[in-house]
Design a protein around this motif. Structure first.
Motif, PDB file in Angstrom:
ATOM      1  N   GLY A 235       0.795  -1.207   0.000  1.00 50.85           N
ATOM      2  CA  GLY A 235       0.000   0.000   0.000  1.00 50.85           C
ATOM      3  C   GLY A 235       0.830   1.260   0.000  1.00 50.85           C
ATOM      4  N   TYR A 236       0.144   2.366   0.258  1.00 58.20           N
ATOM      5  CA  TYR A 236       0.768   3.689   0.274  1.00 58.20           C
ATOM      6  C   TYR A 236       0.362   4.373   1.575  1.00 58.20           C
ATOM      7  N   THR A 237       1.336   4.983   2.254  1.00 58.12           N
ATOM      8  CA  THR A 237       1.077   5.590   3.550  1.00 58.12           C
ATOM      9  C   THR A 237       1.564   7.035   3.575  1.00 58.12           C
ATOM     10  N   ARG A 238       0.928   7.826   4.444  1.00 60.77           N
ATOM     11  CA  ARG A 238       1.318   9.218   4.652  1.00 60.77           C
ATOM     12  C   ARG A 238       1.193   9.512   6.137  1.00 60.77           C
ATOM     13  N   GLY A 239       2.180  10.205   6.709  1.00 63.40           N
ATOM     14  CA  GLY A 239       2.143  10.458   8.141  1.00 63.40           C
ATOM     15  C   GLY A 239       2.839  11.738   8.540  1.00 63.40           C
ATOM     16  N   THR A 240       2.449  12.218   9.734  1.00 67.52           N
ATOM     17  CA  THR A 240       3.047  13.410  10.333  1.00 67.52           C
ATOM     18  C   THR A 240       3.425  13.089  11.766  1.00 67.52           C
ATOM     19  N   THR A 241       4.665  13.358  12.139  1.00 67.59           N
ATOM     20  CA  THR A 241       5.147  13.138  13.495  1.00 67.59           C
ATOM     21  C   THR A 241       5.468  14.481  14.129  1.00 67.59           C
ATOM     22  N   THR A 242       4.849  14.736  15.298  1.00 71.98           N
ATOM     23  CA  THR A 242       5.053  15.982  16.023  1.00 71.98           C
ATOM     24  C   THR A 242       5.664  15.666  17.373  1.00 71.98           C
ATOM     25  N   SER A 243       6.810  16.257  17.669  1.00 73.75           N
ATOM     26  CA  SER A 243       7.488  16.024  18.942  1.00 73.75           C
ATOM     27  C   SER A 243       7.080  17.086  19.947  1.00 73.75           C
ATOM     28  N   TYR A 244       6.882  16.690  21.211  1.00 72.01           N
ATOM     29  CA  TYR A 244       6.545  17.649  22.264  1.00 72.01           C
ATOM     30  C   TYR A 244       7.768  18.462  22.715  1.00 72.01           C
ATOM     31  N   SER A 245       8.935  18.150  22.123  1.00 77.61           N
ATOM     32  CA  SER A 245      10.143  18.906  22.476  1.00 77.61           C
ATOM     33  C   SER A 245      10.205  20.253  21.764  1.00 77.61           C
ATOM     34  N   GLY A 246       9.274  20.495  20.820  1.00 80.11           N
ATOM     35  CA  GLY A 246       9.236  21.775  20.128  1.00 80.11           C
ATOM     36  C   GLY A 246       9.852  21.757  18.754  1.00 80.11           C
ATOM     37  N   THR A 247      10.401  20.639  18.290  1.00 73.78           N
ATOM     38  CA  THR A 247      10.961  20.563  16.943  1.00 73.78           C
ATOM     39  C   THR A 247       9.834  20.581  15.920  1.00 73.78           C
ATOM     40  N   PRO A 248      10.076  21.039  14.722  1.00 71.39           N
ATOM     41  CA  PRO A 248       9.032  21.132  13.703  1.00 71.39           C
ATOM     42  C   PRO A 248       8.474  19.746  13.360  1.00 71.39           C
ATOM     43  N   PRO A 249       7.178  19.678  12.991  1.00 74.80           N
ATOM     44  CA  PRO A 249       6.590  18.399  12.574  1.00 74.80           C
ATOM     45  C   PRO A 249       7.287  17.847  11.336  1.00 74.80           C
ATOM     46  N   VAL A 250       7.327  16.526  11.239  1.00 77.40           N
ATOM     47  CA  VAL A 250       7.948  15.833  10.109  1.00 77.40           C
ATOM     48  C   VAL A 250       6.850  15.133   9.326  1.00 77.40           C
ATOM     49  N   GLU A 251       6.761  15.458   8.036  1.00 69.85           N
ATOM     50  CA  GLU A 251       5.769  14.837   7.161  1.00 69.85           C
ATOM     51  C   GLU A 251       6.481  14.033   6.084  1.00 69.85           C
ATOM     52  N   ASP A 252       5.872  12.893   5.737  1.00 68.81           N
ATOM     53  CA  ASP A 252       6.466  12.064   4.697  1.00 68.81           C
ATOM     54  C   ASP A 252       5.389  11.123   4.162  1.00 68.81           C
ATOM     55  N   SER A 253       5.599  10.594   2.974  1.00 67.64           N
ATOM     56  CA  SER A 253       4.664   9.647   2.377  1.00 67.64           C
ATOM     57  C   SER A 253       5.425   8.733   1.431  1.00 67.64           C
ATOM     58  N   GLY A 254       4.856   7.568   1.152  1.00 65.83           N
ATOM     59  CA  GLY A 254       5.507   6.631   0.263  1.00 65.83           C
ATOM     60  C   GLY A 254       4.909   5.241   0.366  1.00 65.83           C
ATOM     61  N   PRO A 255       5.428   4.281  -0.405  1.00 63.88           N
ATOM     62  CA  PRO A 255       4.885   2.915  -0.398  1.00 63.88           C
ATOM     63  C   PRO A 255       5.389   2.108   0.795  1.00 63.88           C
ATOM     64  N   PHE A 256       4.676   1.029   1.091  1.00 62.71           N
ATOM     65  CA  PHE A 256       5.093   0.090   2.133  1.00 62.71           C
ATOM     66  C   PHE A 256       4.555  -1.290   1.785  1.00 62.71           C
ATOM     67  N   ALA A 257       5.083  -2.291   2.451  1.00 61.70           N
ATOM     68  CA  ALA A 257       4.588  -3.670   2.337  1.00 61.70           C
ATOM     69  C   ALA A 257       4.609  -4.305   3.726  1.00 61.70           C
ATOM     70  N   ARG A 258       3.705  -5.222   3.940  1.00 60.09           N
ATOM     71  CA  ARG A 258       3.605  -5.879   5.250  1.00 60.09           C
ATOM     72  C   ARG A 258       3.458  -7.390   5.042  1.00 60.09           C
ATOM     73  N   ALA A 259       4.221  -8.181   5.823  1.00 62.35           N
ATOM     74  CA  ALA A 259       4.149  -9.643   5.765  1.00 62.35           C
ATOM     75  C   ALA A 259       4.038 -10.189   7.182  1.00 62.35           C
ATOM     76  N   TYR A 260       3.223 -11.209   7.329  1.00 61.65           N
ATOM     77  CA  TYR A 260       3.020 -11.813   8.649  1.00 61.65           C
ATOM     78  C   TYR A 260       2.784 -13.307   8.458  1.00 61.65           C
ATOM     79  N   GLY A 261       3.352 -14.115   9.345  1.00 61.37           N
ATOM     80  CA  GLY A 261       3.140 -15.550   9.301  1.00 61.37           C
ATOM     81  C   GLY A 261       3.100 -16.142  10.695  1.00 61.37           C
ATOM     82  N   ARG A 262       2.258 -17.176  10.863  1.00 61.42           N
ATOM     83  CA  ARG A 262       2.127 -17.846  12.159  1.00 61.42           C
ATOM     84  C   ARG A 262       1.851 -19.320  11.893  1.00 61.42           C
ATOM     85  N   VAL A 263       2.589 -20.198  12.561  1.00 60.81           N
ATOM     86  CA  VAL A 263       2.340 -21.625  12.456  1.00 60.81           C
ATOM     87  C   VAL A 263       2.172 -22.180  13.861  1.00 60.81           C
ATOM     88  N   GLN A 264       1.134 -23.000  14.034  1.00 62.30           N
ATOM     89  CA  GLN A 264       0.836 -23.631  15.324  1.00 62.30           C
ATOM     90  C   GLN A 264       0.768 -25.134  15.087  1.00 62.30           C
TER      91      GLN A 264
END
Length: 620
Positions: free
Chosen positions: A449-478
């Motif tokens: 998929g494609y994601t977009r996010g903004t991270t804001t620090s309480y330390s007062g640094t400017p917010p960081v914005e970025d976007s781009g593709p991602f992939a996710r994989a998960y496996g479980r065997v019982q």
């Protein structure tokens, strides 16, 4: 109170909310029980001198023991007692033969010791116990033909009949084991599709001089029944098309008990029926196409459920669920669940079609959630649409999703959203879907998929914005495996990875944390993960593993087990930073009708604390 009684009482209190214990007989309105009848006076004294446990057997079944306390109206004369004495030795010998003693020395006599009542003494020297010298167990009928034809499943079944027979060479002969073994063979054949199985002949040849027994048995399996036409019954508000695609997977397949049970469970999972019974006609003229009755009891069209409970992961909670199984008279079901709790508040809604001819169901879903923990607040929501299909062994789900999450921690605020395409696949090969003891389950998930996010620090640094593709994989065997005659082992391995640029924010609901009932016991829910500014956050990598051994607490109560386990795992930002932690402990488990119920006391080695975990069901 014995230790056994105390433990059963504790389990009853623990499981009472799930119907594990019966109601008190002293509930209001109950009819009090009549007082027990006063014991009758003895007509004579009886002594049984025999090795244990034969003495208990004789006291239970001898006519002398049964008539010792006969009613006054049935008082025995001296002559009648003498006749009992005369017949006693033969009766003792017959009873001992059922336990494999064919050369006993028996004496039954009246002892004149001056007592008020006559004393009857039974003296027994049982002699050597007979053992099985030879076992000949043969099959004929359809199973014999299939074994001769080299069919692997038939060969495995025939071998299982031999190995599971209860009286193997070298073992002592017992009539009860002889009877139960014969019953078990027929039950095994019938549960594997040979519905007309019966014995052609059985014989136990006793050599009393050598104290040996030879067993000869011939089982006629009859033909293998295969399921033909499915005839549904009990449908009123739902149509046949809602259930027949699931039931049709039986057609042409052997009428085995496991296959039928799996299909019944699968139909129940449709959420339309309260009970499902499949009965194959054992008197069908053509066993290769035996008709089957599909007896259904429907759930109501509208159903509301309210509940109050406690979860180890999220604390106290109240839930309200509402289901409409024919929304506006259509072939769609609407399900809504509202949960208000100590740490979790959420609403989940599902709109899902009845099963279509190809076995697929269309679904639309949405969720709003607010999750509080010690050092964070997560607010998230999603909407998704897709299709799902559940077959005998494989469950599939394919969907598109838009999700958004806001994570508020002491370090800062993260807002992110993503759109993705997802595919989930589960393969199940277990002996029982509710309480598996043998087999394995594989669960795989993938997303891009494609994601977009903004991270804001309480330390007062400017917010960081970025976007781009991602992939996710998960496996479980019982995996599940019996260990010997009474132990059960299970193992789990779970892996996950989100592939994304380091600077790119992904919604927290798509990342990983560890800890909790079905993760690493001994640690709180979602408490394991990488730290950022002293705060635990979610990671892009996940690893958990578990080993467990369980054994019934009592031989006559196999559903209640104790368990010992060790779990390990963690979540991290990359595999180079993975630092698994350990948790281990003991538990009490119950194989309930709704699935395994587990109460586990685990010690988290990293936090050096004990934690109690409570869970119900199997996670696939």
């Amino acid at each position: 109170m014995t230790a056994r009684a105390a433990l059963l009482l504790a389990l009853c209190f623990l499981l009472a909310a799930l119907g594990g214990c019966a109601q008190s007989p002293l509930r209001p309105g109950a009819t009090p029980q009549a007082p027990a009848e006063a014991p009758r006076p003895a007509q004579f004294r009886l002594q049984v001198q025999a090795p244990s446990p034969l003495d208990a057997l004789l006291r239970q079944h001898l006519d002398l023991a049964r008539l010792q306390y006969a009613a006054a109206a049935d008082a025995l004369t001296r002559g009648e007692i003498d006749r009992l004495i005369g017949a006693g030795a033969a009766q003792v010998s017959s009873l001992l033969e059922t336990e494999g003693y064919f050369n006993p020395q028996v004496r039954v006599q009246r002892i004149d010791d001056g007592g008020a009542l006559p004393l009857l003494r039974v003296e027994v020297e049982p002699g050597p116990r007979a053992t099985i010298e030879r076992l000949t167990l043969e099959v004929q009928g359809g199973l014999y033909d299939e074994v001769a034809g080299g069919e692997i499943q038939a060969e495995q079944l025939a071998a299982a009949l031999q190995s599971e027979w209860g009286l193997q060479p070298g073992q002592p002969f017992q009539q009860s084991a002889w009877d139960s073994s014969k019953n078990r063979v027929l039950a095994t054949l019938r549960s594997n599709g040979y519905l007309g199985a019966q014995w052609s002949g059985t014989a136990a040849q006793v050599n009393a001089d050598k104290n040996t027994v030879r067993l000869f048995l011939v089982a006629d399996s009859g033909p293998l029944f295969r399921i033909g036409e499915i005839r549904p019954a009990g449908l009123q508000r739902f149509d046949e098309a809602a259930v027949l695609p699931a039931a049709r997977e039986l057609v042409g397949k052997p009428a085995t008990e496991q296959l039928i049970r799996d299909v019944q469970d699968r139909i129940l999972n449709l959420g339309l029926f309260d009970s499902v019974i499949i009965e194959v006609d054992a008197n069908a003229a053509d066993p290769a196409q035996a008709p089957a009755l599909l007896a259904l009891r429907e759930l109501t069209q509208n159903q509301a459920t309210f509940g109050i409970g406690y979860a180890d992961d999220t604390g106290f909670q109240a839930t309200l669920e509402y289901a409409n199984r024919r929304l506006f008279g259509t072939r769609w079901s609407a399900l809504n669940k509202l949960q208000v709790g100590q740490n979790l508040n959420s609403w989940t809604g599902d709109l899902i079609s009845h099963m279509q001819d190809d076995g697929w169901r269309t679904l639309f879903a949405g969720q709003l959630e607010r999750l509080n923990s010690d050092d964070e607040i997560r607010q998230s929501w999603y909407v998704r649409g897709g299709r799902t299909r559940d077959t005998l062994r494989i469950w599939r789900l394919v969907y598109g999703e838009f999700t958004s999450a806001r994570l508020d921690t002491s370090a800062g605020l993260n807002d992110s959203e993503a759109v993705s395409g997802n595919y989930h696949w589960v393969w199940r090969d277990v002996d029982d879907l509710r309480t598996p003891t043998r087999g394995n389950v594989w669960s795989l998930q993938g997303a891009v998929g494609y994601t977009r996010g903004t991270t804001t620090s309480y330390s007062g640094t400017p917010p960081v914005e970025d976007s781009g593709p991602f992939a996710r994989a998960y496996g479980r065997v019982q995996a599940y495996m019996p260990l010997g005659n009474s132990f059960y082992g299970s193992a789990r391995l779970e892996l996950g990875q989100v592939f994304v640029r380091e600077s790119l924010s992904v919604p927290d609901t798509l990342l990983f944390r560890a800890g909790g009932d079905d993760s690493v016991r001994g640690y709180a829910y979602r408490s394991l993960g990488p730290e950022l500014g002293g705060v635990t956050v979610s990671g892009t990598s996940l690893l958990t593993a578990s080993l467990q051994i369980a054994r019934p607490i009592f031989a006559d109560q196999p559903a209640f087990l104790w368990a010992a386990f060790i779990d390990a795992g963690n979540a991290s930002d990359g595999w180079n930073n993975m630092r698994p932690v350990l948790g281990y402990g003991l538990g009490l488990h119950w194989r309930s009708p709704v699935g395994p119920l587990r109460v586990d006391l685990a010690y988290g080695q990293e936090v050096q604390k004990f934690r109690l975990h409570f869970s119900v069901g199997v996670v696939f």
